[in-house]
Motif scaffolding. Structure first.
Motif, PDB file in Angstrom:
ATOM      1  N   GLN A   1      22.429  61.131  94.654  1.00  0.00           N
ATOM      2  CA  GLN A   1      23.326  59.991  94.819  1.00  0.00           C
ATOM      3  C   GLN A   1      23.924  59.952  96.226  1.00  0.00           C
ATOM      4  OE1 GLN A   1      25.727  60.680  91.002  1.00  0.00           O
ATOM      5  NE2 GLN A   1      26.153  58.522  91.487  1.00  0.00           N
ATOM      6  N   GLY A   2      23.965  58.741  96.801  1.00  0.00           N
ATOM      7  CA  GLY A   2      24.567  58.609  98.109  1.00  0.00           C
ATOM      8  C   GLY A   2      24.164  57.330  98.804  1.00  0.00           C
ATOM      9  N   TYR A   3      24.511  57.262 100.077  1.00  0.00           N
ATOM     10  CA  TYR A   3      24.171  56.121 100.931  1.00  0.00           C
ATOM     11  C   TYR A   3      23.035  56.560 101.854  1.00  0.00           C
ATOM     12  CZ  TYR A   3      24.643  52.464 104.466  1.00  0.00           C
ATOM     13  OH  TYR A   3      24.401  51.433 105.337  1.00  0.00           O
ATOM     14  N   TYR A   4      21.947  55.799 101.856  1.00  0.00           N
ATOM     15  CA  TYR A   4      20.748  56.180 102.600  1.00  0.00           C
ATOM     16  C   TYR A   4      20.255  55.036 103.481  1.00  0.00           C
ATOM     17  CZ  TYR A   4      20.189  60.223  99.471  1.00  0.00           C
ATOM     18  OH  TYR A   4      20.383  61.388  98.769  1.00  0.00           O
ATOM     19  N   ASP A   5      19.897  55.373 104.703  1.00  0.00           N
ATOM     20  CA  ASP A   5      19.120  54.484 105.565  1.00  0.00           C
ATOM     21  C   ASP A   5      17.639  54.780 105.365  1.00  0.00           C
ATOM     22  OD1 ASP A   5      21.191  53.110 106.692  1.00  0.00           O
ATOM     23  OD2 ASP A   5      20.939  53.898 108.722  1.00  0.00           O
ATOM     24  N   TYR A   6      16.816  53.737 105.448  1.00  0.00           N
ATOM     25  CA  TYR A   6      15.369  53.929 105.365  1.00  0.00           C
ATOM     26  C   TYR A   6      14.677  52.756 106.037  1.00  0.00           C
ATOM     27  CZ  TYR A   6      15.108  50.298 101.741  1.00  0.00           C
ATOM     28  OH  TYR A   6      15.179  49.101 101.065  1.00  0.00           O
ATOM     29  N   LYS A   7      13.420  52.944 106.385  1.00  0.00           N
ATOM     30  CA  LYS A   7      12.582  51.842 106.857  1.00  0.00           C
ATOM     31  C   LYS A   7      11.146  52.125 106.440  1.00  0.00           C
ATOM     32  CE  LYS A   7      13.251  52.087 111.325  1.00  0.00           C
ATOM     33  NZ  LYS A   7      13.109  51.945 112.809  1.00  0.00           N
ATOM     34  N   TYR A   8      10.291  51.134 106.587  1.00  0.00           N
ATOM     35  CA  TYR A   8       8.875  51.288 106.279  1.00  0.00           C
ATOM     36  C   TYR A   8       8.101  51.461 107.581  1.00  0.00           C
ATOM     37  CZ  TYR A   8      10.342  49.325 101.792  1.00  0.00           C
ATOM     38  OH  TYR A   8      10.992  49.081 100.596  1.00  0.00           O
ATOM     39  N   VAL A   9       7.197  52.444 107.611  1.00  0.00           N
ATOM     40  CA  VAL A   9       6.379  52.686 108.796  1.00  0.00           C
ATOM     41  C   VAL A   9       4.915  52.750 108.393  1.00  0.00           C
ATOM     42  CG1 VAL A   9       8.227  53.899 110.016  1.00  0.00           C
ATOM     43  CG2 VAL A   9       6.634  55.201 108.585  1.00  0.00           C
ATOM     44  N   PHE A  10       4.053  52.659 109.396  1.00  0.00           N
ATOM     45  CA  PHE A  10       2.612  52.643 109.168  1.00  0.00           C
ATOM     46  C   PHE A  10       1.998  53.867 109.837  1.00  0.00           C
ATOM     47  CE2 PHE A  10      -1.758  50.973 109.985  1.00  0.00           C
ATOM     48  CZ  PHE A  10      -2.090  50.662 108.672  1.00  0.00           C
ATOM     49  N   LEU A  11       1.361  54.729 109.041  1.00  0.00           N
ATOM     50  CA  LEU A  11       0.669  55.900 109.552  1.00  0.00           C
ATOM     51  C   LEU A  11      -0.816  55.577 109.641  1.00  0.00           C
ATOM     52  CD1 LEU A  11       0.754  58.894 110.397  1.00  0.00           C
ATOM     53  CD2 LEU A  11       0.402  59.483 107.980  1.00  0.00           C
TER      54      LEU A  11
ATOM     55  N   GLY B   1      -3.822  59.346 112.667  1.00  0.00           N
ATOM     56  CA  GLY B   1      -2.660  60.217 112.696  1.00  0.00           C
ATOM     57  C   GLY B   1      -1.504  59.707 113.523  1.00  0.00           C
ATOM     58  N   VAL B   2      -1.641  58.528 114.136  1.00  0.00           N
ATOM     59  CA  VAL B   2      -0.581  57.978 114.978  1.00  0.00           C
ATOM     60  C   VAL B   2       0.420  57.213 114.109  1.00  0.00           C
ATOM     61  CG1 VAL B   2      -0.050  56.364 116.844  1.00  0.00           C
ATOM     62  CG2 VAL B   2      -2.071  57.831 116.996  1.00  0.00           C
ATOM     63  N   LEU B   3       1.712  57.498 114.304  1.00  0.00           N
ATOM     64  CA  LEU B   3       2.773  56.823 113.573  1.00  0.00           C
ATOM     65  C   LEU B   3       3.185  55.559 114.315  1.00  0.00           C
ATOM     66  CD1 LEU B   3       5.039  56.648 111.428  1.00  0.00           C
ATOM     67  CD2 LEU B   3       6.421  58.099 112.931  1.00  0.00           C
ATOM     68  N   ASP B   4       3.164  54.422 113.644  1.00  0.00           N
ATOM     69  CA  ASP B   4       3.576  53.141 114.222  1.00  0.00           C
ATOM     70  C   ASP B   4       4.830  52.680 113.495  1.00  0.00           C
ATOM     71  OD1 ASP B   4       3.841  50.624 115.302  1.00  0.00           O
ATOM     72  OD2 ASP B   4       1.726  50.118 115.163  1.00  0.00           O
ATOM     73  N   GLU B   5       5.997  52.926 114.116  1.00  0.00           N
ATOM     74  CA  GLU B   5       7.260  52.570 113.479  1.00  0.00           C
ATOM     75  C   GLU B   5       7.493  51.066 113.446  1.00  0.00           C
ATOM     76  OE1 GLU B   5      10.875  54.759 114.205  1.00  0.00           O
ATOM     77  OE2 GLU B   5       9.752  56.314 115.272  1.00  0.00           O
ATOM     78  N   GLY B   6       6.923  50.332 114.393  1.00  0.00           N
ATOM     79  CA  GLY B   6       7.182  48.902 114.476  1.00  0.00           C
ATOM     80  C   GLY B   6       6.186  48.032 113.742  1.00  0.00           C
ATOM     81  N   PHE B   7       5.205  48.638 113.115  1.00  0.00           N
ATOM     82  CA  PHE B   7       4.145  47.872 112.450  1.00  0.00           C
ATOM     83  C   PHE B   7       4.712  46.904 111.419  1.00  0.00           C
ATOM     84  CE2 PHE B   7       0.857  47.258 109.264  1.00  0.00           C
ATOM     85  CZ  PHE B   7      -0.304  47.138 109.999  1.00  0.00           C
ATOM     86  N   ILE B   8       5.677  47.341 110.630  1.00  0.00           N
ATOM     87  CA  ILE B   8       6.244  46.537 109.554  1.00  0.00           C
ATOM     88  C   ILE B   8       7.612  45.980 109.934  1.00  0.00           C
ATOM     89  CG2 ILE B   8       7.096  46.615 107.155  1.00  0.00           C
ATOM     90  CD1 ILE B   8       4.871  48.823 106.739  1.00  0.00           C
TER      91      ILE B   8
END
Length: 417
Positions: free
Chosen positions: A356-366, A370-377
């Protein structure tokens, strides 16, 4: 149609690949949950401590059998390779002792044992030198369970940091550039081109940091870093969030609740934000805070909730995987964060166990490479509020270890041309 959409995403939001060198953190197993690592501020993250400051590590073992855990602390150089110091040179006291501060959960459906380690303590009195450190947690069989990095600095230099818009017109609306200067009027830096290494972190995330940046030039006692692309980050977008402090009440983010073996919270569906205009959404830059309305002590009275996520897309993204992303698991991508496409609902979906708590999250595209694309979504916007930290490492020729001789901070709220 979906092939064209995927190609367009990859062309517009080509990711920035930056990896740290040397030793890597060991992620915790599935039964270790809610690892909180901080300097007492309340938010979890990678602690960057002034020498002499205390720090805390907390975690839950959801097996709940009061298992024995032990800790060790290791010192590393700027590139996360072991330093030449022996333990007595960087530590006053000793480690390799059992964590004795633990309590079982109270009045929760999911039983767990909550462990807390504070350093300094009666065994580990002090860490005497600055630099990179690794805190390792072991079980009774002497098998490593998980590990976390942290850094200690001493303010021997003044680090002035500014966040600028990119000078490249192609990226002026999508990237944020970190410029900084290191002033050391009272500390002599010998041969700075060979002995100074700068590390830049966005939102305290080591996994996307820029490492080993050399001074561009120097004027007197001041080292100048005014790079453009070399010290730039994708702006990203503000994090989404949810608050599960009340197990039995829906909020603006929680659509409905089901009571099964544990409570299940179903969030409202999210959407792709990459091609929408930037909208300010206050966040805490990916962090989380444990809290509950069902008890007085969140550490042992907060319950565990299955939280259901849904990302509406109406098409499958080819060439990679969609994941949840945030400090809730130290920005690790694994099976618990992966979303699977549901043909019936036209959405990527998953459920993950959260305290239980307050959480930040976002969706990313791997991507498959193997390259992580944080801005894809979520998209990349120069207006996005991000926090930046700059650490200055000093390792002159012949030195036996790397010192951190300064740290500076800045926020992109004050971004300028």
């Amino acid at each position: 149609m979906k092939t064209k959409i995927t190609l367009l995403f990859l062309l517009v939001f080509f990711p920035l690949l930056l990896t740290a060198q040397g030793v890597q953190e060991v992620p915790p197993p599935n039964y270790i949950r809610t690892v909180i690592f901080n300097d007492g501020s309340g938010y979890s993250g990678t602690p960057v401590l002034r020498i002499g400051e205390m720090f805390n590590l907390e975690f839950d073992d959801i097996i709940g059998d009061e298992a024995n855990y032990y800790y060790t602390i290791e010192h590393y150089d700027y590139d996360w390779t072991p330093s030449q110091l022996v333990k007595s040179e960087y530590m006053e006291g000793f480690d390799n002792v059992r964590i004795t501060n633990y309590t079982n959960s109270f009045n929760t459906l999911q039983l767990y044992s909550h462990y807390k380690l504070t350093i300094p303590n009666e065994d580990t009195h002090a860490l005497k030198v600055t630099g990179n450190y690794m805190l390792n947690i072991f079980n009774q069989a002497r098998e490593i369970v998980f590990s976390r990095k942290f850094m200690i600095y001493e303010p021997l230099t003044q680090v002035g940091v500014q966040v600028k818009r990119s000078r490249d017109v192609k990226f002026i609306h999508t990237r944020q550039v970190v410029n900084f200067a290191v002033n050391s009027p009272d500390f002599i830096i010998r041969n700075p081109e060979e002995s100074i290494y700068a590390v830049i972190l966005q939102n305290n995330n080591l996994k996307t940091g820029i490492f080993n940046v050399k001074p561009q030039y120097h004027i007197g006692s001041e080292l100048i870093y005014k790079y453009d692309q070399l010290t730039s980050f994708w702006g990203g977008n503000e994090y989404l969030n949810f608050d599960s402090k009340d197990l039995r009440a829906a909020t603006v983010k929680i659509k409905f609740i089901e009571a099964r073996d544990l409570y299940h919270h179903f969030l409202f569906s999210d959407r792709i934000r990459a091609f929408e205009p930037y909208t300010y959404n206050p966040d805490i830059n990916g962090k989380f805070v444990i809290r509950t309305m069902q008890g007085r002590d969140p550490a042992i009275e907060a319950g565990y909730v299955w939280t259901h996520f849904s990302l509406q897309t109406f098409d499958i993204f080819e060439g990679g995987e969609v994941h949840l992303y945030g400090e809730f698991n130290n920005f690790i991508l694994d099976d618990s964060t992966r979303l699977i496409y549901n043909m019936e609902t036209g959405a990527y979906e998953t459920a993950r166990l959260f305290k239980q708590g307050y959480y930040d999250y976002k969706y990313v595209f791997l991507r498959d490479d193997g390259v992580l694309d944080e801005g894809f979504i979520s998209g990349n916007f120069e207006e996005t509020e991000n926090d930046y930290s700059v650490l200055i490492y000093y390792h002159p020729p012949g030195a036996r270890y790397s010192r951190i001789i300064g740290m500076g901070n800045a926020s992109s709220v004050n971004i300028s041309n």
